[in-house]
Structures are given as structure tokens and as C-alpha cells.
Design an enzyme around this catalytic site. Structure first.
Site, PDB file in Angstrom:
ATOM      1  N   HIS A 198     -41.468  -2.295  19.478  1.00  0.00           N
ATOM      2  CA  HIS A 198     -42.218  -1.046  19.449  1.00  0.00           C
ATOM      3  C   HIS A 198     -41.748  -0.150  20.588  1.00  0.00           C
ATOM      4  O   HIS A 198     -41.539  -0.636  21.704  1.00  0.00           O
ATOM      5  CB  HIS A 198     -43.717  -1.324  19.628  1.00  0.00           C
ATOM      6  CG  HIS A 198     -44.549  -0.089  19.735  1.00  0.00           C
ATOM      7  ND1 HIS A 198     -44.871   0.691  18.651  1.00  0.00           N
ATOM      8  CD2 HIS A 198     -45.113   0.510  20.823  1.00  0.00           C
ATOM      9  CE1 HIS A 198     -45.607   1.713  19.052  1.00  0.00           C
ATOM     10  NE2 HIS A 198     -45.769   1.638  20.373  1.00  0.00           N
ATOM     11  N   ARG A 250     -16.506   8.352 -10.228  1.00  0.00           N
ATOM     12  CA  ARG A 250     -15.190   7.794  -9.954  1.00  0.00           C
ATOM     13  C   ARG A 250     -14.821   6.824 -11.073  1.00  0.00           C
ATOM     14  O   ARG A 250     -15.688   6.258 -11.732  1.00  0.00           O
ATOM     15  CB  ARG A 250     -15.175   7.073  -8.593  1.00  0.00           C
ATOM     16  CG  ARG A 250     -15.480   7.988  -7.418  1.00  0.00           C
ATOM     17  CD  ARG A 250     -15.352   7.265  -6.092  1.00  0.00           C
ATOM     18  NE  ARG A 250     -13.994   6.850  -5.820  1.00  0.00           N
ATOM     19  CZ  ARG A 250     -13.059   7.614  -5.278  1.00  0.00           C
ATOM     20  NH1 ARG A 250     -13.319   8.871  -4.972  1.00  0.00           N
ATOM     21  NH2 ARG A 250     -11.841   7.148  -5.052  1.00  0.00           N
ATOM     22  N   GLU A 282       0.861  -1.195   0.000  1.00  0.00           N
ATOM     23  CA  GLU A 282       0.000   0.000   0.000  1.00  0.00           C
ATOM     24  C   GLU A 282       0.890   1.236   0.000  1.00  0.00           C
ATOM     25  O   GLU A 282       1.736   1.398   0.878  1.00  0.00           O
ATOM     26  CB  GLU A 282      -0.920   0.011   1.211  1.00  0.00           C
ATOM     27  CG  GLU A 282      -1.680   1.312   1.443  1.00  0.00           C
ATOM     28  CD  GLU A 282      -2.508   1.749   0.244  1.00  0.00           C
ATOM     29  OE1 GLU A 282      -2.302   2.873  -0.243  1.00  0.00           O
ATOM     30  OE2 GLU A 282      -3.354   0.949  -0.223  1.00  0.00           O
ATOM     31  N   GLY A 283       0.681   2.109  -0.993  1.00  0.00           N
ATOM     32  CA  GLY A 283       1.527   3.283  -1.114  1.00  0.00           C
ATOM     33  C   GLY A 283       1.103   4.455  -0.270  1.00  0.00           C
ATOM     34  O   GLY A 283       1.926   5.312   0.062  1.00  0.00           O
ATOM     35  N   VAL A 343     -18.481  14.186 -10.084  1.00  0.00           N
ATOM     36  CA  VAL A 343     -19.152  13.642 -11.272  1.00  0.00           C
ATOM     37  C   VAL A 343     -18.866  12.154 -11.466  1.00  0.00           C
ATOM     38  O   VAL A 343     -19.108  11.612 -12.543  1.00  0.00           O
ATOM     39  CB  VAL A 343     -18.742  14.432 -12.544  1.00  0.00           C
ATOM     40  CG1 VAL A 343     -19.241  15.855 -12.467  1.00  0.00           C
ATOM     41  CG2 VAL A 343     -17.221  14.399 -12.741  1.00  0.00           C
TER      42      VAL A 343
END
Length: 464
Positions: A443, A272, A35-36, A270
């Protein structure tokens, strides 16, 4: 260059990638995760979690302002203010704790985490450019692609300065006086409504003729009503042409008339796109489904032992879909028989009111040629909703007419996100209307509307 060998290499530490790695580690599979940026990916760091934190803070601020103006509950407070820097610090604290928790879970599962950007050499070899410039070559038996997605830029309005992506909108340095949101999908409306609650003048521009265009109109009407009531200005059926600091956002309507909307900040939301470029993926020459990686019901790509999950494989781009796919892949690598074929995947829009869709809507059922019945129960007839001052919205069920098998649920209203689990479980377990109608619901709760919707579909709702 240092070299390591592993059975599974996961590229991407978002919800799909880290869940796959943890599950693989639990099953005794030697696993490396690259993971960067930050563990947790978009969802945890710059998406789902921080946006919900900002939405909550904005909601609490609006409640305080409402009470300052005279509340029917008898609560009286002085005019509140907000320290946005403190809000951001609080939000960042939540993200930090969750990201640290992910790191701890990976360690517990025995997963080796490489912090660095991966580049694919071939289907068995990946180079990870680690922090400090050191590179590590990883040779693996199985490669899992979980690289996620990124926000789409508009050519005329690239991100930077006054032009915000959703990431920028989650860590504002100041609260702008005027905000223009481009896009009335779930991201644009979630954040647009939050900023309106913070006192910002918000204008939304959308190319389609209505808000939340991917949802059916009956379901989105309460959201439209809330937008208009809150003072959000809507320009539907319009397109943006560009931005300049002097005049603001240049907009063109359906009649080709152009006008400008003053704005201190512009949030472009707008859509991905899958993250498929910049790390050597093209060298594998994998089959594509449009712009996404093509996968089968096992999450396998066209290359043996190369798997893909999450946003990079297409819609729905949802963290919980990626998580489920990640578990599915890990268990298959461990030798288990698994397929990713869910009956339904819940989708939640955290606007105010919230929107939940699980399974088929009435329109989708008709389009599929199914003879179905549907029924809705309004929150205006629900006691708990009245006590929460949240009587707008409804719960709707869709079922086959012949055997009453439930095919879908939809809901719009305050807090309905928490009903998503019940909706999805009923479909996964093959419930019929009678099963839900005959289940005793507590309820007073919002969940009673679920039972009442099923009862109404059967023709004998009690409270309406």
C-alpha cells in the site's frame, strides 16, 4: 554455391525465432538463423517497441500541454512544442540498442546468423540469398519456421504516399494536421490516440458497431469515454470505399450513405496476416489451419522435424507467445519433454487507458457452460490511482463458483499493463480467490485493486 550443415535452421529473426535460436545455442545445438531484414523482427523494429516509444512521447507531450493550461498540481509551464524528427531519432535509438543486444545474445549462444532472405527447397534444404548477392545453401536436420506476419492492405487503398501502414505511422516525417484511422482494433486505437495527443485531428472508421470489438463492452467503455473526451471522432458501423487527395477518405455507413473525410494521412490498421508466401513454403505442402500453418501441442507441423511458431501459426499474434513457443521447440530438439499448453496468455492493449485480458472473461465462461462468479474493484476507490490522477477503470476477476478457482482477470486503467504478470501467474499456479485475497499487497499501489477484486468476489471487500 557455399554449403553449410547444421542441426537447426531458424527462418525469421523475430521474437520467436531469435529466442528459439538462443535457447538452442544454450543447449549445445548447432544453430543457424536466417533473417532478411533486422534482428528482432516486427515487434522490436516496427511494432511493439517503437509504438510504445511513440505512445510514451505523445503522452508526455500531452501532459506538458495540460500543465500549460493550468494544472491542479500547481505545475505551470509555457505552451510546449514537439520536434517530431528528434522524437523519431530517440525511438530509433532504442530500437538500435535492442537489436544490437539481440545480435550480441545470439553470438554469445554460438548461433550463426545469415543476413539474407531464405527460400525453401525442401524440408531439409534452404537457400539463403545473402547481402551482396552471395547465396548459401543450408542443410539442416530440423527446420523452424518463424516468419511472422505483415499488415493487411485494403485493395482500394494500397500502402504508399498518404496511405500509411502501422510501420509508416511510427516514423512520420511530419505530424499531419488530419489523420483518418481505418480500424478500431488495438493497433489503430493505440496509434490514433497517440497522434491525437500530438495535437492531430483524428477520425476513426470502424466496420463494427463499437471500438475494440474483440474485447467485451464493459471493458472497453472507459476507452470509448477517453476517445470521446479527447476529441477523436468515431464513425462506427462504416466501411471505407477509397481515397483521393482532393476529398480524402470515402466512407459508406450502414444506411448506404456516402461521405468524405478530409485527411492528410490515412492509417490503415485492419489486421495482420501470416507471412507464408514468397519463400517456397508451398513446396512443403504442410497442413494448414485456414490461412495459418497447422501445428500440434509441440509446435510440430505435418512434416517430420519441421516446426512452426509465432504469428504464422495463428492467434493470438503476440510476441510473448512466440517467445514461449521458441523455447519449447528448442528444448524438444535437445531431447527434453515439452508441450506448449499454457493455462493463459496475457493480451495488453496500450491505449489510454490500457486494457489487459488474461484467461476467460465472464461472457466466455458462460459460453463454456461454467458456473462462475465475477467481481470488479474500481480504481476510483484506490488511493494510488487518485494520486496519479487515474481513477478511471477497474480490475475484474472471474472464478468458478464451486471451488473459487480463478479462470480469468481483466483490467482497464492507467498502467494496468504491469498487472498482467500477476494475473497470468495466478492462473498458471492454480490460485483460488482465497489465495489472492489472503496475500498482503503493498500500500499504496494499483495492485491493491487485484486483492480487493478477489475480496469482493468472496463477498467482503474492505474499501468499497
Amino acid at each position: 554455391m557455399k554449403e553449410i550443415t547444421t542441426r537447426l535452421l531458424v527462418i525469421g529473426g523475430g521474437p520467436g525465432g531469435y529466442v528459439a535460436a538462443i535457447r538452442a545455442g544454450q543447449l549445445g545445438i548447432p544453430t543457424v538463423l536466417a533473417e532478411g531484414a533486422h534482428l528482432g523482427g516486427t515487434c522490436l523494429n516496427i511494432g511493439c517497441i517503437p509504438s510504445k516509444a511513440l505512445i510514451h512521447a505523445a503522452h508526455e507531450f500531452e501532459r506538458a500541454r495540460h500543465q500549460a493550461q493550468g494544472s491542479p498540481l500547481g505545475i505551470r509551464v509555457q505552451e510546449p512544442s514537439i520536434d517530431i524528427a528528434q522524437t523519431v531519432r530517440w525511438k530509433d535509438g532504442i530500437v538500435k540498442r535492442l537489436s544490437g543486444g539481440v545480435a550480441g545474445l545470439l553470438r554469445k549462444a554460438g548461433v550463426q546468423v545469415l543476413k539474407g532472405w531464405a527460400r525453401i527447397e525442401d524440408g531439409k534444404t534452404v537457400t539463403v540469398q545473402a547481402e551482396g548477392g552471395e547465396s548459401v545453401r543450408v542443410r539442416c536436420e530440423h527446420l523452424l519456421l518463424a516468419t511472422g506476419s505483415e499488415p493487411v492492405e485494403l485493395p482500394s487503398m494500397p500502402f504508399g504516399g498518404a496511405i500509411w501502414s502501422s510501420t509508416d505511422a511510427l516514423s512520420p516525417d511530419v505530424v499531419p494536421k488530419r489523420l483518418v484511422v481505418v480500424g478500431a482494433g488495438y493497433i489503430g486505437l493505440e496509434l490514433g490516440m497517440a497522434y491525437r495527443k500530438l495535437g492531430v485531428e483524428v477520425t476513426v472508421v470502424e466496420a463494427a458497431q463499437r471500438v475494440l470489438p474483440s474485447y467485451d463492452e464493459e471493458l472497453t467503455q472507459p476507452v470509448l469515454d477517453a476517445l470521446q473526451k479527447s476529441g477523436v471522432v468515431l464513425h462506427l458501423g462504416c466501411s471505407v470505399q477509397g481515397y483521393d487527395a482532393k476529398h480524402g477518405v470515402h466512407v459508406r455507413n450502414a444506411r448506404a450513405d456516402e461521405f468524405a473525410l478530409p485527411a492528410e494521412r490515412v492509417l490503415v490498421a485492419v489486421g495482420r496476416r501470416p507471412r507464408t508466401a514468397g519463400f517456397g513454403l508451398e513446396s512443403l505442402q504442410l497442413d494448414m489451419a485456414g490461412r495459418y500453418l497447422a501445428v500440434d501441442a509441440h509446435c510440430r507441423t505435418s512434416m517430420r522435424n519441421v516446426w512452426a511458431i509465432g504469428d504464422v501459426t495463428g492467434e493470438p499474434m503476440l510476441a510473448h507467445r512466440a517467445m514461449a513457443q521458441g523455447e519449447c521447440v528448442a528444448e524438444q530438439i535437445a531431447g527434453q519433454s515439452r508441450r506448449f499448453e499454457p493455462m493463459a496468455i496475457p493480451a495488453v492493449c496500450f491505449t489510454d487507458p490500457e486494457v489487459v485480458v488474461v484467461g476467460k472473461t465472464p461472457g466466455e465462461a458462460r459460453a463454456a457452460g461454467l458456473d462462475c462468479i465475477d467481481a470488479a474493484f474500481p480504481f476510483s476507490a484506490n488511493g494510488r490511482a487518485m494520486t496519479l490522477e487515474a481513477t478511471g477503470g477497474f480490475v475484474r476477476v472471474v472464478a468458478r463458483r464451486d471451488n473459487h478457482l480463478i479462470l480469468g482477470w481483466q483490467a482497464v486503467g492507467q498502467g494496468v499493463a504491469e498487472l498482467a504478470a500477476a494475473f497470468t501467474q495466478s492462473i498458471e499456479m492454480g490460485a483460488r480467490l482465497e489465495d489472492v485475497a489472503g496475500t498482503i499487497h503493498a500500500h499504496p499501489t494499483l495492485g491493491e485493486a487485484v486483492q480487493e477484486a478477489a475480496l469482493r468476489a468472496l463477498g467482503h471487500a474492505v474499501h468499497i
